[in-house]
Design an enzyme around this catalytic site. Structure first.
Site, PDB file in Angstrom:
ATOM      1  N   MET A   1       1.095   3.612 -11.322  1.00 52.45           N
ATOM      2  CA  MET A   1       3.183   3.858 -10.859  1.00 52.45           C
ATOM      3  C   MET A   1       3.610   5.102 -10.843  1.00 52.45           C
ATOM      4  O   MET A   1       3.039   6.095 -11.670  1.00 52.45           O
ATOM      5  CB  MET A   1       3.166   3.166 -12.189  1.00 52.45           C
ATOM      6  CG  MET A   1       3.748   1.611 -12.256  1.00 52.45           C
ATOM      7  SD  MET A   1       4.606   1.420 -14.178  1.00 52.45           S
ATOM      8  CE  MET A   1       3.251   2.189 -15.564  1.00 52.45           C
TER       9      MET A   1
ATOM     10  N   GLN B   1      -5.451   8.327 -10.613  1.00 51.30           N
ATOM     11  CA  GLN B   1      -6.171   7.734  -9.242  1.00 51.30           C
ATOM     12  C   GLN B   1      -6.036   8.382  -8.068  1.00 51.30           C
ATOM     13  O   GLN B   1      -4.482   9.713  -8.468  1.00 51.30           O
ATOM     14  CB  GLN B   1      -4.552   6.382  -9.161  1.00 51.30           C
ATOM     15  CG  GLN B   1      -4.397   5.615  -7.524  1.00 51.30           C
ATOM     16  CD  GLN B   1      -3.620   5.114  -7.395  1.00 51.30           C
ATOM     17  OE1 GLN B   1      -2.427   5.314  -7.143  1.00 51.30           O
ATOM     18  NE2 GLN B   1      -3.687   3.838  -7.582  1.00 51.30           N
TER      19      GLN B   1
ATOM     20  N   GLU C   1      -2.726  -1.885  -0.659  1.00 50.93           N
ATOM     21  CA  GLU C   1      -1.036  -1.838  -0.216  1.00 50.93           C
ATOM     22  C   GLU C   1      -0.877  -0.929   0.880  1.00 50.93           C
ATOM     23  O   GLU C   1       0.025  -0.628   0.510  1.00 50.93           O
ATOM     24  CB  GLU C   1      -0.519  -1.455  -1.451  1.00 50.93           C
ATOM     25  CG  GLU C   1      -0.217  -1.796  -2.588  1.00 50.93           C
ATOM     26  CD  GLU C   1      -0.778  -2.149  -3.898  1.00 50.93           C
ATOM     27  OE1 GLU C   1      -0.391  -2.730  -4.934  1.00 50.93           O
ATOM     28  OE2 GLU C   1      -2.167  -2.497  -3.131  1.00 50.93           O
TER      29      GLU C   1
ATOM     30  N   TYR D   1      -2.224   2.183   2.166  1.00 55.61           N
ATOM     31  CA  TYR D   1      -2.469   3.378   2.096  1.00 55.61           C
ATOM     32  C   TYR D   1      -3.585   3.360   3.476  1.00 55.61           C
ATOM     33  O   TYR D   1      -3.862   2.984   3.848  1.00 55.61           O
ATOM     34  CB  TYR D   1      -1.980   3.792   0.343  1.00 55.61           C
ATOM     35  CG  TYR D   1      -1.167   3.522   0.135  1.00 55.61           C
ATOM     36  CD1 TYR D   1      -0.187   4.363   0.450  1.00 55.61           C
ATOM     37  CD2 TYR D   1      -1.214   3.390  -1.222  1.00 55.61           C
ATOM     38  CE1 TYR D   1       1.366   4.638  -0.517  1.00 55.61           C
ATOM     39  CE2 TYR D   1       0.506   3.626  -2.238  1.00 55.61           C
ATOM     40  CZ  TYR D   1       1.131   3.637  -1.634  1.00 55.61           C
ATOM     41  OH  TYR D   1       2.247   3.866  -2.440  1.00 55.61           O
TER      42      TYR D   1
ATOM     43  N   ARG E   1      -4.532  -4.105  11.872  1.00 59.21           N
ATOM     44  CA  ARG E   1      -2.721  -3.955  11.976  1.00 59.21           C
ATOM     45  C   ARG E   1      -2.595  -2.047  12.806  1.00 59.21           C
ATOM     46  O   ARG E   1      -2.238  -1.969  13.172  1.00 59.21           O
ATOM     47  CB  ARG E   1      -2.319  -4.614  11.058  1.00 59.21           C
ATOM     48  CG  ARG E   1      -0.672  -4.227  10.671  1.00 59.21           C
ATOM     49  CD  ARG E   1      -0.043  -4.581  10.142  1.00 59.21           C
ATOM     50  NE  ARG E   1       0.983  -3.886  10.033  1.00 59.21           N
ATOM     51  CZ  ARG E   1       2.289  -5.257  10.057  1.00 59.21           C
ATOM     52  NH1 ARG E   1       1.634  -6.222  10.371  1.00 59.21           N
ATOM     53  NH2 ARG E   1       3.337  -4.510  10.215  1.00 59.21           N
TER      54      ARG E   1
ATOM     55  N   ARG F   1      -9.556  -0.492  -5.558  1.00 57.94           N
ATOM     56  CA  ARG F   1      -7.783  -0.477  -5.578  1.00 57.94           C
ATOM     57  C   ARG F   1      -8.549  -1.797  -4.137  1.00 57.94           C
ATOM     58  O   ARG F   1      -8.314  -1.817  -3.285  1.00 57.94           O
ATOM     59  CB  ARG F   1      -6.771  -0.268  -5.597  1.00 57.94           C
ATOM     60  CG  ARG F   1      -5.753  -1.374  -5.520  1.00 57.94           C
ATOM     61  CD  ARG F   1      -5.573  -1.241  -7.166  1.00 57.94           C
ATOM     62  NE  ARG F   1      -3.951  -2.559  -6.983  1.00 57.94           N
ATOM     63  CZ  ARG F   1      -2.930  -1.788  -7.567  1.00 57.94           C
ATOM     64  NH1 ARG F   1      -3.159   0.333  -7.972  1.00 57.94           N
ATOM     65  NH2 ARG F   1      -1.838  -2.704  -7.347  1.00 57.94           N
TER      66      ARG F   1
ATOM     67  N   HIS G   1       3.162  -2.438   1.204  1.00 56.15           N
ATOM     68  CA  HIS G   1       5.326  -1.694   1.430  1.00 56.15           C
ATOM     69  C   HIS G   1       5.231  -2.273   1.910  1.00 56.15           C
ATOM     70  O   HIS G   1       7.301  -2.379   1.996  1.00 56.15           O
ATOM     71  CB  HIS G   1       4.887  -0.607   1.628  1.00 56.15           C
ATOM     72  CG  HIS G   1       4.617   0.239  -0.300  1.00 56.15           C
ATOM     73  ND1 HIS G   1       4.618  -0.278  -1.448  1.00 56.15           N
ATOM     74  CD2 HIS G   1       3.515   0.953  -0.518  1.00 56.15           C
ATOM     75  CE1 HIS G   1       3.572  -0.271  -2.478  1.00 56.15           C
ATOM     76  NE2 HIS G   1       3.474   0.614  -1.648  1.00 56.15           N
TER      77      HIS G   1
ATOM     78  N   GLN H   1      15.316  -1.243 -10.277  1.00 59.94           N
ATOM     79  CA  GLN H   1      16.407  -0.520 -10.586  1.00 59.94           C
ATOM     80  C   GLN H   1      15.907   1.112 -10.482  1.00 59.94           C
ATOM     81  O   GLN H   1      16.703   2.059  -9.912  1.00 59.94           O
ATOM     82  CB  GLN H   1      17.180  -0.982 -10.778  1.00 59.94           C
ATOM     83  CG  GLN H   1      18.038  -2.314 -10.227  1.00 59.94           C
ATOM     84  CD  GLN H   1      19.191  -2.795 -10.759  1.00 59.94           C
ATOM     85  OE1 GLN H   1      18.870  -3.909 -10.912  1.00 59.94           O
ATOM     86  NE2 GLN H   1      20.366  -1.727 -11.105  1.00 59.94           N
TER      87      GLN H   1
END
Length: 778
Positions: free
Chosen positions: A64, A168, A232, A234, A243, A282, A320, A409
């Site tokens: 994270m 990471q 994700e 990146y 894509r 990952r 994302h 949040q």
């Protein structure tokens, strides 16, 4: 008999380790007994081979970005930036990051991954964000690895091993929030204002060398390995997926070419760091975007990743920019474990596989392991919510776990504006050095009364009691929780039950004198000479919109609907499109019965969002199939602009999509409410001055809140403190309420903390100010 490669891995590990051992022979139940009986699979050790050794359990603390990873400001620029932004940021100080990870190691995490660290400037997440490119930067990371390695994590049977930490390596590619963005092709992501330039062949080779250089520096800094982010959306995802990869050279076209760069990074990294260093890749198993990887390609890529030297394959779910929720609270627990299970069942790799996404409690994690979904479980944000999650599970204290509610949040919403992360239910996360919970000497302890057992009141009461104060908590309701008791009934917010369970457990643990069903008056407070400090956390009342005719029986408040459960007709007008208006609309569209998180259906979720659980469609997308709405709703707001614009940065789109996809919600902005007639119909005027009449059965008012302050007393002005909604209503904000209550509790004994000077908050860092500057000029 031919044994699949993965089966050989499991057999070899079990034969080395044997079954989970217990200490039951010594008599009474032990920590090991609890772990073995309650979460046998979760606390089974995992052997990563002779060069690396044993992990104490099957949990990986996933990466994270926290904002603690440091920055890449040149030394000469730091004083200039501090002066310009009126800040006092220290030079590459990573002590706060060290304490953050050490707290999780003390809580039983045996393998953790840092937030993303860039291998070069182009890979930055934002302006001057964290990177590891040279000796100077490397030295600052040693405080982190030393803090983690100083902690031993127990293994069932009485042994222990040191906790491990992996760094990471994250290159953001076209997700970069700065003008030096690069990608596989010339493209622009929908989540960054900066277009990305295609890397040429020399740039690709330079980037590969930068990855390897960062991995070598990470090893020298003391890290036990690196995680190479290949999912994700990146940079490496951008090379892997059609894509974003429109190349026609040897780095584009068929999978072998698209995978060339990530495979070369792993191959060269393994060669440079040796065998005693963990390399996690990952790997995306479900892109959830058009023209993403197919599952067959992911399976083939998994084999190639293993063959070039990977130690562990961690699962990546969704880009994302995907229009499918992947980690928000509306996602059922464990809903994205199925692709990892499918890969494991294919038997094509014999290195550990990791399941991930919305696995937030030890029971779910243990069940997934028992079902053979993977070899390890990744839990990231659950360790923001509770750094001692594993320790509590191992000791049979699961009721004391502060469960992640998936709200985003204070974690993701913070990260995307450059703010240091935290946690709605645990404001201490990433701010450990700002809180002191040590018990006070007897002479400093106070007798404190708290009125209102909502989130702010409970957070204050628990934290103050931890400090040694004598705390009495009053509420006129027969249960704690305040507005959470309404929020937990909203579809997708079932996790709020867990916060209430946690509050009850901690109030009991710290001996808070809980007095429910007790009304406290201002006179009661003024007569009470034994209370040193009064904390008023009575929350809010609904704002009166003063619409003529609002006393009609067809008109309800959101409290009437959610708490008093008054009947609602089939045609509804909802006045107010803030968070409560959206919650009410979702509730009226889909509510069937009160559910707990474990009751939410995976299949219904997959259907609703068009997730291909058969894994036959490229990118994992299929046609959504929405449940039939129960009502027709008109959602209105006074101000012009998009409805729900003030909702959470990373979750607001989910709420808007849920209402839009239902086909049963009509959204109108820029209206004034003229009257409610004798039939209970709502008359509204639009921005052109045109009046229309909404023929509805029920009108629900969600027009904001006002502070509930009837207990404020001049006689008690020197010892009465307002917190939560009673301090400032605005939108209902549990993040602010819990943070405010917790921060005040650890300082309430200090002489200079007086009413009016009792609100404390986290400091604003340089990164957040730089993001703000970029948003203004981009």
């Amino acid at each position: 008999m031919i044994i699949p490669r993965q089966t050989r891995f499991l057999l070899s590990r079990k034969s080395q380790l044997g079954p989970a051992r217990t200490l039951s022979s010594v008599g009474s139940a032990t920590i090991e007994d609890e772990a073995s009986s309650n979460y046998e699979h979760l606390f089974q050790p995992l052997d990563l081979g002779p060069h690396i050794g044993i992990l104490p359990n099957r949990v990986l603390m996933g990466s994270m970005h926290s904002g603690l990873e440091g920055h890449s400001l040149p030394r000469w620029m730091l004083p200039v930036a501090n002066f310009a932004f009126k800040s006092n940021y220290k030079e590459h100080d990573m002590s706060q990051m060290a304490e953050y990870f050490a707290a999780r190691a003390r809580g039983g995490v045996g393998l953790m991954v840092t937030g993303g660290i860039a291998p070069n400037r182009e890979g930055w997440t934002g302006p001057f964000s964290s990177q590891l490119t040279n000796e100077y930067e490397m030295e600052h990371h040693k405080v982190v690895t030393e803090a983690v390695h100083a902690i031993q994590v127990p293994i069932i049977g009485g042994d222990s091993v040191r906790s491990r930490i992996v760094m990471q390596i994250l290159h953001t590619g076209r997700y970069a929030y700065h003008p030096w963005a690069v990608s596989a092709s010339n493209t622009k992501s929908p989540i960054s204002p900066f277009p990305a330039k295609a890397l040429d062949k020399a740039g690709i080779q330079r980037t590969i060398r930068d990855y390897v250089n960062t991995a070598v520096l990470a090893k020298r800094a003391g890290y036990d390995g690196v995680e190479i982010m290949g999912s994700e959306g990146y940079l490496l995802s951008q090379f892997l997926a059609p894509r974003t990869n429109k190349r026609t050279d040897e780095y584009g076209g068929r999978l072998e070419n698209r995978a060339r760069m990530p495979l070369e990074i792993i191959r060269q990294t393994r060669r440079a760091v040796g065998e005693d260093f963990i390399i996690i890749f990952r790997l995306s198993l479900l892109d959830l975007v058009e023209q993403g990887l197919s599952f067959e390609e992911s399976v083939e890529l998994a084999q190639r990743v293993q063959d070039v030297g990977c130690t562990i394959i961690n699962t990546g779910i969704g880009w994302h920019e995907a229009r499918v929720p992947t980690i928000a609270t509306s996602v059922p627990r464990g809903a994205f474990a199925f692709p990892t299970k499918r890969l494991k069942e294919a038997g094509v790799v014999d290195i550990p596989l990791v399941s991930t996404n919305r696995i937030n409690d030890p029971r779910t994690a243990n069940e997934l392991l028992e079902q053979g979904a993977s070899d390890m479980i990744s839990m990231a944000r659950p360790f923001l919510a509770d750094p001692e999650l594993l320790l509590k599970a191992r000791e049979g204290r699961a009721d004391e776990i502060n469960t992640c509610i998936g709200c985003n949040q204070a974690c993701l919403d913070h990260v995307f504006v450059g703010k240091i992360a935290s946690c709605l239910v645990n404001p201490v996360a990433c701010h450990e050095e700002e809180f002191d919970f040590s018990v006070l000497p007897e002479a400093q302890r106070l007798n404190i009364s708290v009125v209102g057992a909502g989130p702010a009141g409970c957070a204050f009461a628990i934290s103050a009691a931890r400090k040694g104060h004598k705390v009495t908590l009053y509420d006129r309701d027969d249960k704690i929780g305040g507005q959470f008791n309404m929020a937990k009934r909203i579809p997708g917010k079932e996790e709020f039950y867990e916060t209430l369970r946690y509050f009850y457990a901690m109030l009991k643990k710290y001996n808070v004198n809980l007095k429910l069903g007790t009304e406290v008056s201002r006179e009661d407070m003024e007569r009470d000479a034994s209370t040193d400090k009064w904390i008023i956390s009575t929350g809010v009342d609904p704002r009166d919109p003063r619409i003529p005719g609002q006393d009609h029986p067809n008109v309800l408040s959101y409290i009437d609907v959610l708490k008093r459960q008054k009947p609602v007709g089939e045609k509804v007008a909802v006045i107010g499109a803030g968070g409560i208006g959206f919650d009410i609309s979702e509730y009226l569209l889909h509510y069937e019965r009160d559910k707990r998180a474990s009751d939410v259906s995976h299949l219904d979720f997959w259907k609703e969002w068009g997730i291909d659980n058969s894994l036959t469609e490229r990118g994992g997308l299929t046609q959504p199939r929405h449940a039939a709405p129960k009502r027709k709703i008109t959602l209105l707001q006074r101000k012009k602009g998009k409805l729900g614009a003030g909702l959470g940065k990373t979750t607001g789109w989910i709420h808007r999509a849920t209402l839009n996809q239902s086909g049963a919600v009509h959204m109108i902005n820029g209206v004034s409410y003229e009257k409610i007639d004798e039939h209970g119909h709502l008359h509204v005027k639009n921005s052109k001055g045109e009046i229309s009449v909404l023929d509805v059965d029920t009108i629900v008012i969600c027009a904001g809140q006002v502070e509930k302050r009837e207990l404020v007393s001049e006689k008690l002005s020197d010892r009465l403190f307002l917190i939560g909604g009673a301090y400032a209503a605005g939108e209902l904000d549990a993040k602010r309420a819990i943070d405010m209550g917790t921060r005040l509790a650890v300082k309430i004994h200090e002489a200079d903390v007086v009413p009016g000077k009792h609100v404390f908050s986290a400091p604003v860092g340089i990164e957040e100010k730089m993001y703000g500057l970029l948003r203004k000029i981009s």
